[in-house]
Scaffold this motif. Structure first.
Motif, mmCIF file in Angstrom:
data_model
loop_
_atom_site.group_PDB
_atom_site.id
_atom_site.type_symbol
_atom_site.label_atom_id
_atom_site.label_comp_id
_atom_site.label_asym_id
_atom_site.label_seq_id
_atom_site.Cartn_x
_atom_site.Cartn_y
_atom_site.Cartn_z
ATOM 1 N N LEU A 197 -51.008 20.908 -56.010
ATOM 2 C CA LEU A 197 -49.891 21.137 -55.474
ATOM 3 C C LEU A 197 -49.019 19.680 -55.280
ATOM 4 N N ALA A 198 -49.901 18.404 -54.716
ATOM 5 C CA ALA A 198 -49.166 17.224 -54.569
ATOM 6 C C ALA A 198 -48.585 16.777 -55.967
ATOM 7 N N PHE A 199 -49.358 17.072 -57.059
ATOM 8 C CA PHE A 199 -48.829 16.804 -58.414
ATOM 9 C C PHE A 199 -47.629 17.215 -58.610
ATOM 10 N N ILE A 200 -47.379 18.544 -58.346
ATOM 11 C CA ILE A 200 -46.367 19.514 -58.766
ATOM 12 C C ILE A 200 -44.945 18.758 -57.671
ATOM 13 N N PHE A 201 -45.293 18.632 -56.558
ATOM 14 C CA PHE A 201 -44.248 17.987 -55.522
ATOM 15 C C PHE A 201 -43.636 16.376 -55.897
ATOM 16 N N ALA A 202 -44.664 15.649 -56.289
ATOM 17 C CA ALA A 202 -44.646 14.292 -56.872
ATOM 18 C C ALA A 202 -43.785 14.447 -58.133
ATOM 19 N N LEU A 203 -43.628 15.497 -59.103
ATOM 20 C CA LEU A 203 -43.073 15.270 -60.335
ATOM 21 C C LEU A 203 -41.554 15.772 -59.739
ATOM 22 N N ALA A 204 -41.443 16.879 -58.572
ATOM 23 C CA ALA A 204 -40.414 17.271 -58.202
ATOM 24 C C ALA A 204 -39.400 15.975 -57.693
ATOM 25 N N ALA A 205 -40.058 15.260 -56.976
ATOM 26 C CA ALA A 205 -39.462 14.105 -56.393
ATOM 27 C C ALA A 205 -38.810 13.140 -57.432
ATOM 28 N N ALA A 206 -39.553 12.862 -58.489
ATOM 29 C CA ALA A 206 -39.460 11.980 -59.572
ATOM 30 C C ALA A 206 -38.058 12.605 -60.263
ATOM 31 N N PHE A 207 -37.804 13.807 -60.265
ATOM 32 C CA PHE A 207 -36.757 14.343 -61.153
ATOM 33 C C PHE A 207 -35.532 14.894 -60.080
ATOM 34 N N ALA A 231 -39.749 6.161 -61.033
ATOM 35 C CA ALA A 231 -41.069 5.742 -61.619
ATOM 36 C C ALA A 231 -42.196 5.794 -60.818
ATOM 37 N N VAL A 232 -41.861 5.598 -59.397
ATOM 38 C CA VAL A 232 -42.975 5.418 -58.410
ATOM 39 C C VAL A 232 -43.393 6.885 -58.203
#
Length: 422
Positions: A94-104, A174-175
């Protein structure tokens, strides 16, 4: 009788973990915790990119810590009821998914929401600390807990460094993208190395969460550890969340890469957590906790000169991190000593209080920085240190026999845990 009745189970005693496995747990913990702290050195970049002020952008960092605190309260106790390994793997995914959501994220409020979600599922490091405690010999428990906590602290500090450099070169989005990519090998490593978690109770989820309040109410060592570490963590975050603004607005006009670079300096003191664990094993919890409070307060005295002197800033960073990290593991080990069968719930109480304090420190210090500048941050840190000192002094046992650090005398009667680890 007070407290809720519990139904303990009798799982087989976990095998003692090898030193290599403890170190790997520390690496995984440090990798996941970067999700929370990568935001702090890039706050000015986010503010500029989304056209918001410093007070508003501080909510991104604050929401991550509030999410983390919520995850600790809701997810950590489940480690006593379910396979902790499965919980860890689910949270990393789930951390993978939320990090992508933050990036976009298209705007500041979407980013705040994604940051809150990322915080909730990034409590993995504190799922690993009970693994280390339960799978350690009593004489090595402080050392092994300290090793995992050192991994967490190195992740916090080096995560800031990497985030500052990447953000300066490629932008703040990018972070978060890098954080998402990084979760893939972390998930694979956790799946390969973590042992199957063995539940220590068969309580329902509702009763498990309900048992948290009696556990804190009836055990003074847990309460004191929670409050003192919350105050120390507020000191820690008040400094780090405002460092980028200090460097940008002070006489140096330095960017996010420099703010992140201070993570390397802070990492020099990260191994104080491991040393603090060993010292707790030998000297007793209270001695190390008292020293930690004094060191943190001294750090803010040194940091009073940080607005004009890089020397005071560098020394203050190292001293602050040594004090906070030694306090983190000594308070945590003290709380764990109350009951070996409630490690997940004790850790939930302890770390929820710690990161709730960190979140409040982040939010309040952002307001203080805007209104009073660096002077407000220094006054805030010293005041919190003095409050922690008073609480620790009031709780000091007055009898000579109580000044020792005996093995905890823990009993469970009708669900009430009584303990005297001090």
């Amino acid at each position: 009788m007070s407290g809720l009745p519990t139904t303990p189970v009798s799982p087989p005693t976990p095998a003692v973990a090898s030193r290599g496995k403890i170190v790997m747990m520390a690496i995984i913990a440090g990798a996941v915790i970067t999700n929370i702290y990568c935001t702090q050195p890039i706050l000015p970049l986010i503010a500029a990119g989304l056209r918001v002020n410093l007070t508003t952008v501080d909510l991104v960092a604050g929401s991550a810590l509030l999410g983390f605190s919520s995850g600790l309260a809701l997810l950590l106790p489940l480690g006593d009821r379910f396979d902790r390994r499965k919980l860890v793997l689910g949270q990393i995914a789930l951390a993978f998914i939320f990090a992508l959501a933050a990036a976009f994220a298209p705007g500041i409020w979407a980013l705040i929401a994604a940051s809150f979600g990322l915080g909730i599922v990034s409590c993995v490091p504190q799922q690993l600390v009970p693994f280390a405690a339960v799978m350690s010999r009593p004489s090595e428990r402080g050392r092994n807990v300290g090793t995992v906590v050192s991994g967490i602290m190195v992740g916090i500090l080096l995560g800031r460094t990497i985030a500052g450099v990447v953000g300066s070169a490629y932008g703040w989005r990018a972070v978060y993208g890098l954080e998402a990519v990084f979760m893939v090998p972390v998930w694979i490593a956790a799946a390969s190395l973590l042992p199957r978690g063995v539940p220590s109770t068969n309580l329902s989820c509702g009763r498990l969460l309900a048992s948290l309040w009696p556990l804190a109410r009836d055990n003074r060592p847990i309460r004191e550890s929670m409050i003192i570490q919350a105050l120390l963590w507020a000191c820690f975050n008040a400094f780090w969340v405002n460092l980028a603004a200090l460097l940008a607005s002070g006489p140096w006009h330095l960017g996010s890469a420099w703010a992140g670079g201070f993570g390397i300096i802070g990492a020099a003191g990260a191994f104080a957590a491991s040393l603090g664990g060993r010292a707790s094993d030998k000297l007793g919890f209270r001695t190390v906790i008292a020293a930690s409070i004094g060191i943190v307060t001294l750090a803010y005295v040194l940091l009073s000169g940080a607005a004009t002197s890089l020397t005071f800033l560098v020394i203050g960073v190292i001293v602050l991190d040594i004090g906070v990290q030694a306090g983190l593991v000594s308070n945590q080990t003290r709380a764990f000593a109350v009951d070996p069968k409630a490690q997940g719930r004790i850790n939930s109480l302890y770390m929820t209080a710690t990161f709730f304090g960190g979140a409040l420190g982040t939010i309040v210090s952002g307001w203080l920085m805007t209104r009073f500048g660096w002077t407000g941050i220094v006054a805030f840190g010293i005041a919190l240190g003095l409050i922690a000192s008073a609480i620790h002094w009031i709780g000091t046992p007055r009898r000579t026999a109580d000044r020792q650090n005996p093995r905890p005398d823990t009993s469970i009667t009708a669900g009430r845990i009584s303990s005297n680890p001090d």
